[in-house]
Write a protein that holds these residues in place. Structure first.
Motif, PDB file in Angstrom:
ATOM      1  N   LEU A 188      13.307 -10.489  -6.496  1.00  0.00           N
ATOM      2  CA  LEU A 188      14.362  -9.981  -7.479  1.00  0.00           C
ATOM      3  C   LEU A 188      14.817  -8.421  -6.704  1.00  0.00           C
ATOM      4  O   LEU A 188      13.772  -7.465  -5.849  1.00  0.00           O
ATOM      5  N   GLN A 189      15.542  -7.623  -6.667  1.00  0.00           N
ATOM      6  CA  GLN A 189      16.144  -6.849  -6.314  1.00  0.00           C
ATOM      7  C   GLN A 189      16.813  -5.583  -7.981  1.00  0.00           C
ATOM      8  O   GLN A 189      17.739  -6.719  -8.222  1.00  0.00           O
ATOM      9  N   LEU A 190      16.772  -4.358  -7.990  1.00  0.00           N
ATOM     10  CA  LEU A 190      17.235  -3.967  -8.463  1.00  0.00           C
ATOM     11  C   LEU A 190      17.905  -2.442  -7.734  1.00  0.00           C
ATOM     12  O   LEU A 190      17.835  -1.737  -7.158  1.00  0.00           O
ATOM     13  N   ALA A 268      12.660  -4.856  -4.060  1.00  0.00           N
ATOM     14  CA  ALA A 268      13.538  -3.948  -3.407  1.00  0.00           C
ATOM     15  C   ALA A 268      14.029  -2.922  -4.322  1.00  0.00           C
ATOM     16  O   ALA A 268      14.669  -3.492  -5.909  1.00  0.00           O
ATOM     17  N   LEU A 269      14.565  -1.528  -4.412  1.00  0.00           N
ATOM     18  CA  LEU A 269      14.983  -1.080  -5.610  1.00  0.00           C
ATOM     19  C   LEU A 269      15.957   0.115  -4.301  1.00  0.00           C
ATOM     20  O   LEU A 269      15.770   0.656  -3.602  1.00  0.00           O
ATOM     21  N   HIS A 270      17.454   0.129  -5.428  1.00  0.00           N
ATOM     22  CA  HIS A 270      18.056   0.452  -4.446  1.00  0.00           C
ATOM     23  C   HIS A 270      18.767   1.697  -5.550  1.00  0.00           C
ATOM     24  O   HIS A 270      19.044   1.477  -6.866  1.00  0.00           O
ATOM     25  N   ARG A 284      13.397   5.187 -12.631  1.00  0.00           N
ATOM     26  CA  ARG A 284      14.277   3.731 -11.945  1.00  0.00           C
ATOM     27  C   ARG A 284      13.006   3.422 -11.113  1.00  0.00           C
ATOM     28  O   ARG A 284      12.972   2.337 -10.972  1.00  0.00           O
ATOM     29  N   GLU A 285      12.484   4.318 -10.597  1.00  0.00           N
ATOM     30  CA  GLU A 285      11.723   3.592  -9.685  1.00  0.00           C
ATOM     31  C   GLU A 285      10.129   3.490 -10.132  1.00  0.00           C
ATOM     32  O   GLU A 285       9.794   2.379  -9.529  1.00  0.00           O
ATOM     33  N   GLY A 286       9.836   3.674 -11.450  1.00  0.00           N
ATOM     34  CA  GLY A 286       8.794   3.171 -12.097  1.00  0.00           C
ATOM     35  C   GLY A 286       9.260   1.369 -12.765  1.00  0.00           C
ATOM     36  O   GLY A 286       8.512   0.931 -13.134  1.00  0.00           O
ATOM     37  N   VAL A 300      12.039   0.615  -1.911  1.00  0.00           N
ATOM     38  CA  VAL A 300      13.047   1.934  -2.686  1.00  0.00           C
ATOM     39  C   VAL A 300      13.973   2.714  -1.424  1.00  0.00           C
ATOM     40  O   VAL A 300      13.271   3.528  -0.354  1.00  0.00           O
ATOM     41  N   ILE A 301      15.347   2.266  -1.726  1.00  0.00           N
ATOM     42  CA  ILE A 301      15.901   2.914  -0.817  1.00  0.00           C
ATOM     43  C   ILE A 301      16.418   4.083  -0.962  1.00  0.00           C
ATOM     44  O   ILE A 301      18.110   3.028  -2.696  1.00  0.00           O
TER      45      ILE A 301
END
Length: 464
Positions: A188-190, A268-270, A284-286, A300-301
């Motif tokens: 999953l990507q957020l 991954a998180l964008h 967000r990053e949490g 994390v991008i």
């Protein structure tokens, strides 16, 4: 927070007025920063951005507040993957080249800002809040401000990266708590985006999904958190994310922040845009750096457009994060605090990359190193002064205590045992041997011819 929770402490200290509090515990810092309209323009700005008299402030603060950071808790969470550029485990910043239209629009924002500063327009016609909003939207996609997006921007670049990550992890297998593999594979990507949310007109969310579908992702696997209209639908959406039926979940900080437990497969998180507060970045990053994530490493991008409003946004986050970090993890023996931590440095890096000025990275690092050295020098000089004062005070104390010891030794040498029958004293020639009603001892007979005159008892002695 002090005024809300313990105003009595401020009243007792005589700093119940904010101006007094600011003069006591705050410090105004003057530094060079990006102008809010973006681009390569800079300005000198003085801001309330540093704490002083920290021990006294924190003594009042910790009467009612107990702060625990992620480092204090040390929970088992995934680590950030190494960046290909330098191998550091910090969020990766990807800079997208601006189009000519974006550069021209940023220049127009600068002219609007100058007119506002010079009071050439009324606040109702234009103001810095409008400039900031337009700058943020243009940095994401020019179509949000009514201009054509003729060249690929952040949305297209992020979609290409997300599609690449999806292909690399679409076969990942995840195990249930019992050890059996889940029937559906894939990660999953957020994606966080506070601007261009779904609506009847053109919006960034629908465009983003179209870009992902064009790159091979199934349309049903790209979901928006805004699709859930109530708590039940939201729970079903989160369950689909955890079970592998959703490959990309897009949402805003408000709707996909606290309470979003979809971390199981998150790889991954964008950040498509930058929020206003460092706490929003943490929220967000949490969502991915969180207990329960089955991936040992995550990405994390942060996506930025060069020479756009993104630089000012990340600069704002840098300043706020530095100010807040002072209280979150301070040293009680420091009189002043304002260090740049790892999170703040990554904000500085994003700001530098967004402005296409790598010297800002060097400046941020040099400023941090200079601040540490200056604080160390001040601390050294304060310690030396404190030691000199302590030596002088203790030498005087030693002299006084030595004299007192000598006096006590002399008094001890003159001490006589007066306990019990050993009590006796002579007052004006009369000898007393009883503690109660002291009566004179019998007078000693005076030998005849001794030449000593006879003495009368003190009680019978004539007066005058």
């Amino acid at each position: 927070m002090q005024r809300y929770l313990r105003p009595d402490l401020l009243d007792a200290a005589g700093i119940e007025v904010f101006d007094t509090w600011a003069a006591t515990f705050g410090q105004v810092v003057t530094q060079v920063e990006l102008a809010p309209e973006g681009g390569d323009s800079f300005r000198v700005k003085s801001r309330f951005a540093r704490f002083r008299n920290v021990p006294e402030m924190l003594r009042m603060w910790h009467v009612f507040a107990d702060v625990k950071t992620a480092a204090d808790l040390d929970l088992p969470v995934p680590i950030l993957a190494e960046r290909p550029s330098d191998g550091r485990r910090i969020p990766e910043t990807v800079t997208v080249e601006p189009s000519d239209e974006l550069i021209d629009y940023v220049g127009d924002l600068g002219r609007r800002a100058d007119a506002i500063r010079n009071r050439a327009v009324s606040p109702e016609e234009d103001n810095m809040l409008k400039v900031s909003g337009d700058g943020r939207r243009a940095a994401l996609d020019l179509r949000l401000v009514g201009l054509p997006q003729r060249t690929p921007g952040k949305i297209e670049a992020a979609a290409a990266c997300i599609a690449s990550i999806w292909r690399a992890h679409r076969g990942d297998e995840y195990l249930a708590p019992g050890g059996t593999p889940y029937p559906v594979r894939g990660s999953l990507q957020l994606v966080f985006c506070d601007l261009g949310t779904p609506g009847p007109e053109w919006n960034a969310y629908d465009e983003f999904r179209d870009q992902l579908v064009a790159r091979g992702l199934p349309r049903e696997s790209v979901r928006f958190v805004h699709e859930a209209k109530n708590d039940t639908e939201l729970a079903w959406l989160f369950a689909a994310c955890r079970s592998g039926h959703v490959a990309v979940l897009v949402g805003s900080t408000e709707k996909m922040g606290v309470g979003t437990n979809v971390q199981d497969r998150a790889v991954a998180l964008h950040h498509l845009d930058a929020p206003w507060r460092p706490a929003d970045v943490d929220q967000r990053e949490g969502r991915i750096i969180r207990q329960g994530n089955l991936n040992p490493e995550v990405q994390v991008i942060r996506w930025t457009a060069r020479q756009s409003f993104d630089g000012y946004m990340w600069q704002t986050l840098e300043r706020k994060a530095r100010f807040i970090r002072d209280v979150m993890s301070p040293a009680l023996d420091a009189r002043e605090i304002g260090d740049i931590g790892d999170t703040v440095l990554s904000f500085s890096e994003a700001k530098a990359l967004a402005t296409n000025n790598p010297l800002l990275i060097d400046k941020a690092e040099a400023d941090a190193q200079l601040a540490r050295l200056v604080r160390a020098e001040r601390a050294h000089h304060r310690n030396q002064d404190t030691l000199r004062r302590t030596i002088t005070r203790l030498q005087a104390h030693i002299t006084a205590q030595t004299k007192l010891a000598d006096d006590l030794d002399a008094a001890i040498g003159r001490r006589r045992d007066t306990r019990g029958e050993a009590f006796a004293m002579t007052v004006e020639g009369q000898r007393y041997t009883k503690r109660g009603r002291c009566r004179p001892a019998p007078a000693r007979p005076v030998p005849a011819g001794s030449g000593e005159p006879a003495r009368l008892p003190a009680t019978n002695r004539p007066r005058g």
